[in-house]
Design an enzyme around this catalytic site. Structure first.
Site, mmCIF file in Angstrom:
data_model
loop_
_atom_site.group_PDB
_atom_site.id
_atom_site.type_symbol
_atom_site.label_atom_id
_atom_site.label_comp_id
_atom_site.label_asym_id
_atom_site.label_seq_id
_atom_site.Cartn_x
_atom_site.Cartn_y
_atom_site.Cartn_z
ATOM 1 N N CYS A 12 0.833 -1.420 -0.200
ATOM 2 C CA CYS A 12 -0.010 -0.129 -0.013
ATOM 3 C C CYS A 12 0.868 1.264 0.164
ATOM 4 O O CYS A 12 1.973 1.266 0.296
ATOM 5 C CB CYS A 12 -0.786 -0.081 1.215
ATOM 6 S SG CYS A 12 -1.865 -1.208 1.520
ATOM 7 N N ARG A 29 4.740 0.086 -6.200
ATOM 8 C CA ARG A 29 5.030 -0.697 -5.078
ATOM 9 C C ARG A 29 4.075 -1.697 -5.258
ATOM 10 O O ARG A 29 3.859 -2.471 -4.453
ATOM 11 C CB ARG A 29 4.684 0.188 -4.029
ATOM 12 C CG ARG A 29 5.711 1.294 -3.505
ATOM 13 C CD ARG A 29 5.085 2.108 -2.528
ATOM 14 N NE ARG A 29 5.047 1.476 -1.282
ATOM 15 C CZ ARG A 29 5.821 1.752 -0.266
ATOM 16 N NH1 ARG A 29 6.780 2.358 -0.212
ATOM 17 N NH2 ARG A 29 5.566 1.012 0.785
ATOM 18 N N TRP A 47 -3.288 -2.623 -1.418
ATOM 19 C CA TRP A 47 -2.797 -3.937 -1.991
ATOM 20 C C TRP A 47 -3.641 -4.706 -0.846
ATOM 21 O O TRP A 47 -3.224 -4.845 0.525
ATOM 22 C CB TRP A 47 -1.346 -4.171 -1.643
ATOM 23 C CG TRP A 47 -0.826 -5.389 -2.196
ATOM 24 C CD1 TRP A 47 -0.442 -5.494 -3.674
ATOM 25 C CD2 TRP A 47 -0.449 -6.672 -1.650
ATOM 26 N NE1 TRP A 47 0.168 -6.957 -3.785
ATOM 27 C CE2 TRP A 47 0.033 -7.319 -2.456
ATOM 28 C CE3 TRP A 47 -0.639 -6.915 -0.169
ATOM 29 C CZ2 TRP A 47 0.335 -8.922 -2.322
ATOM 30 C CZ3 TRP A 47 -0.045 -8.340 0.017
ATOM 31 C CH2 TRP A 47 0.480 -9.104 -0.838
ATOM 32 N N ASN A 53 -1.530 1.554 6.237
ATOM 33 C CA ASN A 53 -0.992 0.769 5.582
ATOM 34 C C ASN A 53 -0.496 -0.241 6.659
ATOM 35 O O ASN A 53 -0.319 0.116 7.892
ATOM 36 C CB ASN A 53 0.691 1.023 5.064
ATOM 37 C CG ASN A 53 0.619 1.969 3.843
ATOM 38 O OD1 ASN A 53 -0.862 1.866 3.335
ATOM 39 N ND2 ASN A 53 1.506 2.352 3.311
ATOM 40 N N GLY A 54 -0.589 -1.792 6.449
ATOM 41 C CA GLY A 54 -0.376 -2.618 7.450
ATOM 42 C C GLY A 54 -1.408 -3.653 8.034
ATOM 43 O O GLY A 54 -2.586 -3.647 7.156
ATOM 44 N N GLU A 63 18.197 -16.638 -9.490
ATOM 45 C CA GLU A 63 17.747 -15.220 -9.732
ATOM 46 C C GLU A 63 17.201 -15.104 -11.329
ATOM 47 O O GLU A 63 16.056 -14.425 -11.295
ATOM 48 C CB GLU A 63 18.866 -14.248 -9.635
ATOM 49 C CG GLU A 63 18.713 -12.773 -10.009
ATOM 50 C CD GLU A 63 17.674 -12.079 -9.214
ATOM 51 O OE1 GLU A 63 17.226 -12.700 -8.154
ATOM 52 O OE2 GLU A 63 17.225 -11.032 -9.350
ATOM 53 N N LYS A 70 13.539 -14.098 -11.802
ATOM 54 C CA LYS A 70 12.915 -12.697 -12.737
ATOM 55 C C LYS A 70 11.902 -13.172 -13.921
ATOM 56 O O LYS A 70 11.099 -12.421 -13.871
ATOM 57 C CB LYS A 70 14.443 -12.116 -13.369
ATOM 58 C CG LYS A 70 15.405 -11.595 -12.795
ATOM 59 C CD LYS A 70 14.889 -10.110 -12.405
ATOM 60 C CE LYS A 70 14.183 -9.932 -11.080
ATOM 61 N NZ LYS A 70 15.085 -9.791 -10.031
ATOM 62 N N GLU A 95 8.670 -13.877 -12.233
ATOM 63 C CA GLU A 95 7.787 -12.906 -11.646
ATOM 64 C C GLU A 95 7.277 -11.814 -12.626
ATOM 65 O O GLU A 95 6.295 -11.211 -12.523
ATOM 66 C CB GLU A 95 8.530 -12.108 -10.686
ATOM 67 C CG GLU A 95 9.896 -11.271 -10.987
ATOM 68 C CD GLU A 95 10.455 -10.771 -9.756
ATOM 69 O OE1 GLU A 95 10.165 -10.225 -8.825
ATOM 70 O OE2 GLU A 95 11.780 -10.425 -9.982
ATOM 71 N N HIS A 124 18.637 -35.166 -10.298
ATOM 72 C CA HIS A 124 17.920 -35.581 -9.444
ATOM 73 C C HIS A 124 16.614 -35.284 -9.230
ATOM 74 O O HIS A 124 16.043 -35.269 -8.295
ATOM 75 C CB HIS A 124 18.593 -35.265 -7.856
ATOM 76 C CG HIS A 124 20.084 -35.566 -8.127
ATOM 77 N ND1 HIS A 124 20.366 -36.790 -7.651
ATOM 78 C CD2 HIS A 124 21.405 -35.029 -8.200
ATOM 79 C CE1 HIS A 124 21.750 -37.382 -7.731
ATOM 80 N NE2 HIS A 124 22.264 -35.881 -8.131
ATOM 81 N N LYS A 139 6.520 -3.814 -4.510
ATOM 82 C CA LYS A 139 7.950 -3.575 -4.635
ATOM 83 C C LYS A 139 8.581 -3.953 -3.052
ATOM 84 O O LYS A 139 9.638 -4.453 -3.046
ATOM 85 C CB LYS A 139 8.101 -2.044 -4.833
ATOM 86 C CG LYS A 139 9.770 -1.745 -4.793
ATOM 87 C CD LYS A 139 10.410 -2.653 -6.070
ATOM 88 C CE LYS A 139 11.963 -2.094 -6.119
ATOM 89 N NZ LYS A 139 12.638 -3.183 -6.735
HETATM 90 C C1 F6R Z 1 12.278 -9.676 -7.018
HETATM 91 C C2 F6R Z 1 12.494 -8.850 -5.801
HETATM 92 C C3 F6R Z 1 12.137 -9.357 -4.538
HETATM 93 C C4 F6R Z 1 13.006 -8.653 -3.421
HETATM 94 C C5 F6R Z 1 12.488 -9.044 -1.919
HETATM 95 C C6 F6R Z 1 13.033 -8.241 -1.028
HETATM 96 O O1 F6R Z 1 12.797 -9.155 -8.068
HETATM 97 O O2 F6R Z 1 12.528 -7.769 -5.846
HETATM 98 O O3 F6R Z 1 12.332 -10.709 -4.377
HETATM 99 O O4 F6R Z 1 14.240 -8.858 -3.539
HETATM 100 O O5 F6R Z 1 10.844 -8.688 -2.018
HETATM 101 O O6 F6R Z 1 13.236 -6.983 -1.140
HETATM 102 P P1 F6R Z 1 14.088 -6.102 -0.241
HETATM 103 O O7 F6R Z 1 15.444 -6.025 -0.821
HETATM 104 O O8 F6R Z 1 13.540 -4.579 -0.406
HETATM 105 O O9 F6R Z 1 14.114 -6.553 1.064
#
Ligand code: F6R
Length: 618
Positions: free
Chosen positions: A2, A27, A74, A100-101, A491, A495, A498, A514, A613
């Site tokens: 949010c 976000r 959100w 938020n929360g 990673e 990527k 997502e 395996h 985000k």
């Molecule tokens: C993936 C991504 C997330 C963040 C994770 C931690 O592209 O961005 O997996 O890496 O939510 O976020 P931070 O680094 O802000 O703690």
């Protein structure tokens, strides 16, 4: 997650608030709303979907007041509906709230309020808190001077609220004032010229002011256009604060000529790496130096092991750091998902140094892991990008990434800078132990060369885009790598899934036999990371096993690796480089491949579905 924006000043509030909400779109959210107090009433507009929908709705509301607040939601409690969107107004019409929360004991409070005549239009915990504030506001005696009962009623309601919150409150009887408070959810006050703002993220307000106050957990702020005061939620005592200056401007958070923030941030990586390493090499050219670790060299020498915690991409960066610390410093390192660590009761050895990594500095699981480690008496250092964030403030010391705002939900430049800082840390620790001066100089030179190597990989973007076109229709993909490139395989898979919604898995290349090899067919391509090194032939054998089962193969291989003819269907070359730099250089093609595949599939790259985000709820 949010987003929050509040404004008090001379300008029309609604357009400013909506503009701020747009800057928070990255976000992640599913509905948005705005309220302006005008003509003695709360004028509220809310709409599910994008902020653009809210803008359409707002046009019908003819907003003209100069004082209001807005929210992007959100969903946590209650589905995605207009009614559940914020702001909420209390059933007596006196209080408006954005939040938020999560208020965990909302059911008990709701029962209490229903018994006292309050009614509810939504399924949210936020509306419950809103009515609780209204309940206390109605009970609070009017103050002799000013309307301190507004702040007092918020404070009293918060005494009964369990859970997390970043809230902004308006009272119908008190125009021109906002009350805002936080516990576990970030809030920043913007101190403008004759105007005050509040937001959950600097990006929402930096176009109006660079002077900010980072509200701390357990604080409540009372804002007017020309002044503000901060007290504690617990006792109402004045809380000390400093006004900080944001060191980036709105241009840093704008797209410019790029199609998406993710693309912009991938291409910003050479400069981001330069910024992350600036001033951080010692004069003798053989090691790294960090200003804010708050730990003496002597204390550091007493450390016997390291524990790293983070989430998602940041955890992958920790896994690479683990590899490099073991390699350069010959010291034991453990990595864990922050979300698991907080509940696992991991036995920690006495001389353990605890690290967390977090781009946003607000990820709730990482913050909880930090707090758990501190509670157990360990020193916790943090690698964080967002200055002033909660993790940055609560850590005992740390290293800022200095890569500027990362807006794309899929982390890219923050990741490679975490890899760089991890390598510098491994070098620093290694040089305190057995790593020689000569080896240190070699690593420093290699790290200094990383930005140019990344530039060379970026020049291959058209080639990678052409490959992406040929592979965008697949529904499953494997990413395989070994040693320090295993986390890069993880990673790559993260990527891709997502942002393009293709099912992808990252595996150590040899482990693939395996289990995951069962997935391999002409319908499931494998992306192999193939650096030149001791086990290059083993990786090539794994590629052959895939090829024998008709699996298409994309190789991301060092320039000097000779691949048997016909083994790889596609080859992306990466420059030869030192092991300290290899994960950084190898990360870029997997980012580009995922990005171009997502674009090819028409996905909303910067706002992938269901993602946020910064994940500030558990
Ligand atoms: C993936 C991504 C997330 C963040 C994770 C931690 O592209 O961005 O997996 O890496 O939510 O976020 P931070 O680094 O802000 O703690």
């Amino acid at each position: 997650m949010c987003g929050i924006v509040g404004y008090i000043g001379k300008q029309k509030a609604a357009p400013l608030i909506i503009e701020g909400l747009k800057r928070l779109e990255y976000r992640g959210y599913d509905s948005a709303g705005v309220v302006v107090l005008e003509d003695g009433a709360f004028n509220v507009a809310k709409k599910i979907g994008r902020v653009a929908n809210l803008e359409g709705e707002a046009a019908r509301h003819h907003f003209h007041g100069t004082f209001g607040m807005g929210h992007t939601r959100w969903a946590t409690h209650g589905g995605v509906t207009d009614a559940n969107a914020h702001p909420h107004v209390s059933s007596d019409g006196q209080i408006a709230l954005i939040h938020n929360g999560v208020i965990e004991n909302y059911a008990t409070i709701k029962k209490f309020l229903l018994g006292r005549g309050f009614t509810f239009k939504s399924e949210t915990d936020t509306e419950v808190l809103c009515n609780l504030i209204a309940y206390h506001y109605a009970k609070e005696p009017p103050a002799a001077e000013g309307d301190s009962r507004f702040v007092e009623s918020v404070r009293k309601a918060l005494h009964h609220a369990e859970g997390t919150y970043g809230i902004v409150v308006m009272a119908l009887a008190v125009p021109g004032e906002l009350v805002t408070a936080r516990k576990g959810s970030p809030l920043i006050l913007g101190i403008g010229d004759g105007e005050s703002l509040v937001a959950s993220d600097v990006a929402a307000i930096v176009s109006r002011t660079q002077n900010v106050v980072y509200l701390k957990d357990g604080e409540i702020a009372h804002l007017r256009a020309k002044d503000f005061s901060i007290t504690t939620v617990a006792s109402g005592e004045a809380a000390a604060h400093v006004i900080d200056k944001v060191n980036w401007s709105i241009a840093d958070a704008e797209l410019g000529a790029y199609a998406h923030f993710m693309e912009k941030e991938i291409f910003e990586q050479p400069v981001a790496l330069e910024n992350a390493m600036r001033g951080r090499f010692a004069e003798d050219g053989s090691t790294a130096q960090f200003g804010g670790l708050n730990i003496t060299a002597n204390e550091f020498r007493g450390i016997e092991r390291f524990m790293f915690c983070a989430c998602g991409t940041a955890l992958h960066a920790c896994m690479v750091t683990e590899h490099l610390i073991e390699r350069f410093a010959r010291m034991p390192v453990e990595c864990d998902y922050a979300s698991e660590f907080r509940y696992r009761n991991t036995p920690l050895y006495r001389n353990t140094l605890f690290f967390v990594k977090s781009q946003s500095g607000e990820t709730i699981d990482t913050l909880a892991a930090l707090r758990e480690a501190k509670r157990k008496g360990y020193k916790v250092l943090a690698v964080v990008n967002v200055v002033g964030s909660t993790i940055a403030r609560e850590a005992d010391g740390g290293i800022y990434q200095h890569v500027g705002p990362e807006v794309g939900v899929a982390s890219t430049k923050a990741f490679t800078s975490q890899l760089l800082i991890g390598a510098m840390l491994a070098l620093y620790i290694g040089r305190m132990r057995d790593l020689s001066f000569g080896d240190g100089v070699q690593i420093v030179n290699a790290l200094k060369g990383a930005p140019d190597l990344v530039r060379r990989v970026l020049q291959q973007a058209p080639h990678i885009r052409a490959i992406a076109r040929r592979y965008a229709h697949y529904t499953d993909m494997l990413f395989l790598g070994r040693l320090s490139l295993f986390p890069i395989a993880l990673e790559g898979a993260l990527k891709l899934k997502e942002i393009s919604y293709i099912h992808a898995e990252g595996y150590p290349a040899a482990e693939m036999k395996h289990g995951p090899i069962a997935l391999v067919s002409e319908k499931c391509p494998s992306v192999f990371l193939v650096p030149n090194g001791d086990i290059v032939n083993k990786i090539i054998s794994s590629m052959q096993e895939i090829k024998a089962r008709k699996g298409p193969v994309i190789a991301i291989a060092s320039e000097s690796v000779e691949l048997p003819a016909g083994l790889a269907d596609e080859v992306i070359r990466i420059p030869e480089c030192h092991d300290a730099v290899l994960p950084i250089v190898a990360a870029v093609p997997v980012q580009l491949l995922s990005y171009y595949i997502a674009v090819e599939r028409g996905c909303d790259v910067d706002k992938p579905r269901n993602l946020a985000k910064s994940v500030t709820v558990e």
